[in-house]
Design a protein around this motif. Structure first.
Motif, PDB file in Angstrom:
ATOM      1  N   GLY A  50       5.821  22.570  -5.363  1.00  0.00           N
ATOM      2  CA  GLY A  50       4.143  22.427  -5.341  1.00  0.00           C
ATOM      3  C   GLY A  50       3.660  21.621  -5.403  1.00  0.00           C
ATOM      4  N   ASP A  51       2.062  21.401  -5.447  1.00  0.00           N
ATOM      5  CA  ASP A  51       1.416  20.820  -4.670  1.00  0.00           C
ATOM      6  C   ASP A  51       1.111  19.705  -5.924  1.00  0.00           C
ATOM      7  OD1 ASP A  51       0.063  21.841  -6.660  1.00  0.00           O
ATOM      8  OD2 ASP A  51      -1.654  22.798  -5.576  1.00  0.00           O
ATOM      9  N   SER A  52       1.293  19.173  -6.359  1.00  0.00           N
ATOM     10  CA  SER A  52       1.363  17.471  -7.288  1.00  0.00           C
ATOM     11  C   SER A  52       2.141  16.649  -6.097  1.00  0.00           C
ATOM     12  CB  SER A  52       2.635  17.432  -8.085  1.00  0.00           C
ATOM     13  OG  SER A  52       1.254  18.212  -9.284  1.00  0.00           O
ATOM     14  N   ARG A  53       1.422  15.660  -5.541  1.00  0.00           N
ATOM     15  CA  ARG A  53       1.331  14.675  -5.146  1.00  0.00           C
ATOM     16  C   ARG A  53       1.857  13.316  -5.224  1.00  0.00           C
ATOM     17  NH1 ARG A  53      -3.136  15.973  -0.978  1.00  0.00           N
ATOM     18  NH2 ARG A  53      -2.654  18.349  -0.778  1.00  0.00           N
ATOM     19  N   VAL A  54       2.443  12.117  -4.032  1.00  0.00           N
ATOM     20  CA  VAL A  54       2.692  11.041  -4.152  1.00  0.00           C
ATOM     21  C   VAL A  54       2.006  10.325  -2.947  1.00  0.00           C
ATOM     22  CG1 VAL A  54       4.274   9.262  -4.321  1.00  0.00           C
ATOM     23  CG2 VAL A  54       4.890  11.377  -5.508  1.00  0.00           C
ATOM     24  N   TYR A  55       1.332   8.908  -3.751  1.00  0.00           N
ATOM     25  CA  TYR A  55       1.287   8.578  -2.471  1.00  0.00           C
ATOM     26  C   TYR A  55       0.960   7.051  -2.495  1.00  0.00           C
ATOM     27  CZ  TYR A  55      -2.905  12.132  -2.153  1.00  0.00           C
ATOM     28  OH  TYR A  55      -3.766  12.956  -1.886  1.00  0.00           O
ATOM     29  N   PRO A 121       4.057  -5.310  -0.886  1.00  0.00           N
ATOM     30  CA  PRO A 121       4.240  -5.002  -2.417  1.00  0.00           C
ATOM     31  C   PRO A 121       3.490  -3.567  -2.545  1.00  0.00           C
ATOM     32  CG  PRO A 121       4.728  -7.248  -2.424  1.00  0.00           C
ATOM     33  CD  PRO A 121       4.869  -6.312  -0.871  1.00  0.00           C
ATOM     34  N   GLY A 122       3.438  -2.712  -3.313  1.00  0.00           N
ATOM     35  CA  GLY A 122       1.463  -1.691  -3.418  1.00  0.00           C
ATOM     36  C   GLY A 122       2.652  -0.898  -4.530  1.00  0.00           C
ATOM     37  N   VAL A 123       1.688   0.275  -4.702  1.00  0.00           N
ATOM     38  CA  VAL A 123       1.779   1.035  -5.912  1.00  0.00           C
ATOM     39  C   VAL A 123       1.976   2.340  -5.266  1.00  0.00           C
ATOM     40  CG1 VAL A 123       0.377  -0.433  -7.539  1.00  0.00           C
ATOM     41  CG2 VAL A 123      -0.794   1.244  -5.859  1.00  0.00           C
ATOM     42  N   VAL A 124       2.727   3.533  -6.007  1.00  0.00           N
ATOM     43  CA  VAL A 124       3.012   4.310  -6.112  1.00  0.00           C
ATOM     44  C   VAL A 124       2.067   5.276  -7.206  1.00  0.00           C
ATOM     45  CG1 VAL A 124       5.153   6.214  -6.060  1.00  0.00           C
ATOM     46  CG2 VAL A 124       5.313   4.054  -5.262  1.00  0.00           C
ATOM     47  N   GLU A 140      -8.074   8.117   1.673  1.00  0.00           N
ATOM     48  CA  GLU A 140      -9.321   7.815  -0.455  1.00  0.00           C
ATOM     49  C   GLU A 140      -8.857   8.263  -1.425  1.00  0.00           C
ATOM     50  OE1 GLU A 140     -11.541  11.711   1.498  1.00  0.00           O
ATOM     51  OE2 GLU A 140     -10.315  12.480   0.215  1.00  0.00           O
ATOM     52  N   MET A 141      -7.704   7.972  -1.734  1.00  0.00           N
ATOM     53  CA  MET A 141      -6.848   7.739  -2.964  1.00  0.00           C
ATOM     54  C   MET A 141      -6.757   5.931  -2.780  1.00  0.00           C
ATOM     55  SD  MET A 141      -5.706   9.052  -6.082  1.00  0.00           S
ATOM     56  CE  MET A 141      -5.172  10.743  -5.244  1.00  0.00           C
ATOM     57  N   ALA A 142      -6.632   5.558  -1.881  1.00  0.00           N
ATOM     58  CA  ALA A 142      -6.728   4.409  -1.692  1.00  0.00           C
ATOM     59  C   ALA A 142      -8.174   3.881  -2.535  1.00  0.00           C
ATOM     60  CB  ALA A 142      -6.063   3.500  -0.745  1.00  0.00           C
ATOM     61  N   GLU A 143      -9.020   4.199  -1.905  1.00  0.00           N
ATOM     62  CA  GLU A 143     -10.431   3.474  -2.250  1.00  0.00           C
ATOM     63  C   GLU A 143     -10.541   4.157  -3.499  1.00  0.00           C
ATOM     64  OE1 GLU A 143     -14.527   4.524  -1.037  1.00  0.00           O
ATOM     65  OE2 GLU A 143     -13.307   4.571   0.407  1.00  0.00           O
ATOM     66  N   ALA A 144     -10.111   4.886  -4.687  1.00  0.00           N
ATOM     67  CA  ALA A 144      -9.921   4.913  -6.260  1.00  0.00           C
ATOM     68  C   ALA A 144      -9.041   4.534  -6.546  1.00  0.00           C
ATOM     69  CB  ALA A 144      -9.955   6.109  -6.702  1.00  0.00           C
ATOM     70  N   VAL A 145      -7.977   3.294  -6.208  1.00  0.00           N
ATOM     71  CA  VAL A 145      -7.396   2.661  -6.955  1.00  0.00           C
ATOM     72  C   VAL A 145      -7.489   1.444  -6.449  1.00  0.00           C
ATOM     73  CG1 VAL A 145      -4.534   1.842  -6.877  1.00  0.00           C
ATOM     74  CG2 VAL A 145      -4.862   3.872  -5.795  1.00  0.00           C
ATOM     75  N   PRO A 146      -7.119   1.271  -8.532  1.00  0.00           N
ATOM     76  CA  PRO A 146      -7.639  -0.148  -8.923  1.00  0.00           C
ATOM     77  C   PRO A 146      -6.794  -1.902  -7.628  1.00  0.00           C
ATOM     78  CG  PRO A 146      -7.480   0.840 -10.375  1.00  0.00           C
ATOM     79  CD  PRO A 146      -6.758   1.476  -9.629  1.00  0.00           C
ATOM     80  N   LEU A 147      -8.097  -2.657  -6.911  1.00  0.00           N
ATOM     81  CA  LEU A 147      -6.933  -3.827  -6.703  1.00  0.00           C
ATOM     82  C   LEU A 147      -6.007  -4.367  -7.346  1.00  0.00           C
ATOM     83  CD1 LEU A 147      -9.890  -5.326  -4.978  1.00  0.00           C
ATOM     84  CD2 LEU A 147      -8.577  -4.229  -3.648  1.00  0.00           C
ATOM     85  N   ASP A 148      -6.385  -3.806  -8.901  1.00  0.00           N
ATOM     86  CA  ASP A 148      -5.475  -4.376  -9.027  1.00  0.00           C
ATOM     87  C   ASP A 148      -4.122  -4.169 -10.024  1.00  0.00           C
ATOM     88  OD1 ASP A 148      -6.646  -3.477 -11.566  1.00  0.00           O
ATOM     89  OD2 ASP A 148      -7.492  -5.412 -12.713  1.00  0.00           O
ATOM     90  N   ALA A 149      -3.858  -2.580  -9.562  1.00  0.00           N
ATOM     91  CA  ALA A 149      -2.899  -1.513  -9.814  1.00  0.00           C
ATOM     92  C   ALA A 149      -1.735  -1.954 -10.003  1.00  0.00           C
ATOM     93  CB  ALA A 149      -2.849  -0.824  -8.446  1.00  0.00           C
ATOM     94  N   ALA A 150      -1.109  -2.377  -9.343  1.00  0.00           N
ATOM     95  CA  ALA A 150       0.559  -3.062  -9.529  1.00  0.00           C
ATOM     96  C   ALA A 150       0.456  -4.689 -10.982  1.00  0.00           C
ATOM     97  CB  ALA A 150       0.407  -4.114  -8.503  1.00  0.00           C
ATOM     98  N   VAL A 173      -5.550  16.894 -15.389  1.00  0.00           N
ATOM     99  CA  VAL A 173      -5.569  15.566 -15.113  1.00  0.00           C
ATOM    100  C   VAL A 173      -4.290  14.743 -15.061  1.00  0.00           C
ATOM    101  CG1 VAL A 173      -6.281  13.894 -13.526  1.00  0.00           C
ATOM    102  CG2 VAL A 173      -7.782  15.843 -14.084  1.00  0.00           C
ATOM    103  N   THR A 174      -2.877  14.546 -14.118  1.00  0.00           N
ATOM    104  CA  THR A 174      -2.198  13.962 -15.194  1.00  0.00           C
ATOM    105  C   THR A 174      -1.658  12.444 -13.618  1.00  0.00           C
ATOM    106  OG1 THR A 174      -1.292  15.713 -15.574  1.00  0.00           O
ATOM    107  CG2 THR A 174       0.310  13.550 -15.097  1.00  0.00           C
ATOM    108  N   VAL A 175      -1.450  11.478 -13.779  1.00  0.00           N
ATOM    109  CA  VAL A 175      -1.401  10.621 -13.142  1.00  0.00           C
ATOM    110  C   VAL A 175      -0.760   9.100 -13.670  1.00  0.00           C
ATOM    111  CG1 VAL A 175      -3.476   9.304 -13.195  1.00  0.00           C
ATOM    112  CG2 VAL A 175      -2.532   9.358 -11.505  1.00  0.00           C
ATOM    113  N   ALA A 176       0.608   8.939 -12.784  1.00  0.00           N
ATOM    114  CA  ALA A 176       1.104   7.669 -12.938  1.00  0.00           C
ATOM    115  C   ALA A 176       1.042   6.919 -12.068  1.00  0.00           C
ATOM    116  CB  ALA A 176       2.110   8.432 -13.372  1.00  0.00           C
ATOM    117  N   VAL A 177       0.772   5.630 -12.572  1.00  0.00           N
ATOM    118  CA  VAL A 177       1.039   4.578 -10.978  1.00  0.00           C
ATOM    119  C   VAL A 177       2.195   3.262 -11.614  1.00  0.00           C
ATOM    120  CG1 VAL A 177      -0.462   2.208 -10.707  1.00  0.00           C
ATOM    121  CG2 VAL A 177      -1.400   4.348 -11.150  1.00  0.00           C
ATOM    122  N   LEU A 178       2.662   3.544 -10.531  1.00  0.00           N
ATOM    123  CA  LEU A 178       4.544   2.503 -10.063  1.00  0.00           C
ATOM    124  C   LEU A 178       4.546   1.406  -9.146  1.00  0.00           C
ATOM    125  CD1 LEU A 178       6.312   6.057  -9.883  1.00  0.00           C
ATOM    126  CD2 LEU A 178       5.336   4.662 -12.386  1.00  0.00           C
TER     127      LEU A 178
END
Length: 190
Positions: A50-55, A121-124, A140-150, A173-178
């Motif tokens: 489908g059209d759900s994504r991973v960044y 290191p990073g976040v998914v 744009e997604m990276a800009e929206a992700v807080p710097l302390d996301a990890a 809206v469904t989101v997980a940060v790994l």
């Protein structure tokens, strides 16, 4: 295997009597998209239909972020086939029509999987279009992700939901940060 199991579960919903779903025969069978990620100490694996994504968003932001999935959508098919450029395809009213999904009325199931070996290191960010419609490009997604996301993945997911709601919140809206690499088992974060 997990995506096929999810597809079987969604298909089973269509087999239930209509009264169990409070649905008449004129309505569509249940359907959905799916996306997921497995994060290990050295590897991240993604799977989707489908059209759900991973960044991918590096913690130090010294290298560019990346989108790790390709949509099962009309626009993506037009671009992949060389029939339209990206701007033309996404300007079309059919652009976001999905061409792959889970459900009894889906075409032949073709789950996508890919694996990546990040060098830092990073976040998914795993999300539905309810988020990425408001931060579509990887930068744009990276800009929206807080710097302390990890170190604060749950808080970061809440921030991203807020970003989508502030943008208009026109879809679920469904989101997980790994965090990557995966924290040691039993390690908690504030």
């Amino acid at each position: 295997d997990a995506i096929v199991a999810a597809a079987n579960a969604v298909n089973a919903l269509a087999a239930e009597p209509a009264t169990a779903r409070e649905q008449g025969p004129h309505q569509n069978a249940p359907a959905c998209t799916i996306v997921g990620s497995v994060v290990t100490p050295e590897l991240l694996i993604v799977g989707w239909v489908g059209d759900s994504r991973v960044y991918w968003v590096p913690v130090d932001r010294s290298t560019p972020p990346a989108r790790l999935t390709e949509d099962d959508s009309w626009a993506a098919q037009m671009v992949a086939a060389g029939l339209m450029n990206e701007a033309e395809a996404y300007a079309d009213e059919r652009a976001h029509a999905i061409t792959g999904w889970l459900g009894a009325d889906a075409y032949e199931l073709e789950p996508h999987t890919a694996s990546f070996k990040p060098d830092r290191p990073g976040v998914v960010v795993v999300c539905t279009d309810g988020l990425w419609n408001y931060a579509e490009a990887a930068d744009e997604m990276a800009e929206a992700v807080p710097l302390d996301a990890a170190s604060r993945p749950l808080h970061s997911a809440q921030v991203l939901v807020g970003h989508a709601l502030d943008g208009g919140g026109h879809d679920n809206v469904t989101v997980a940060v790994l965090p990557f690499p995966a924290p040691p088992m039993g390690a908690g974060s504030a």
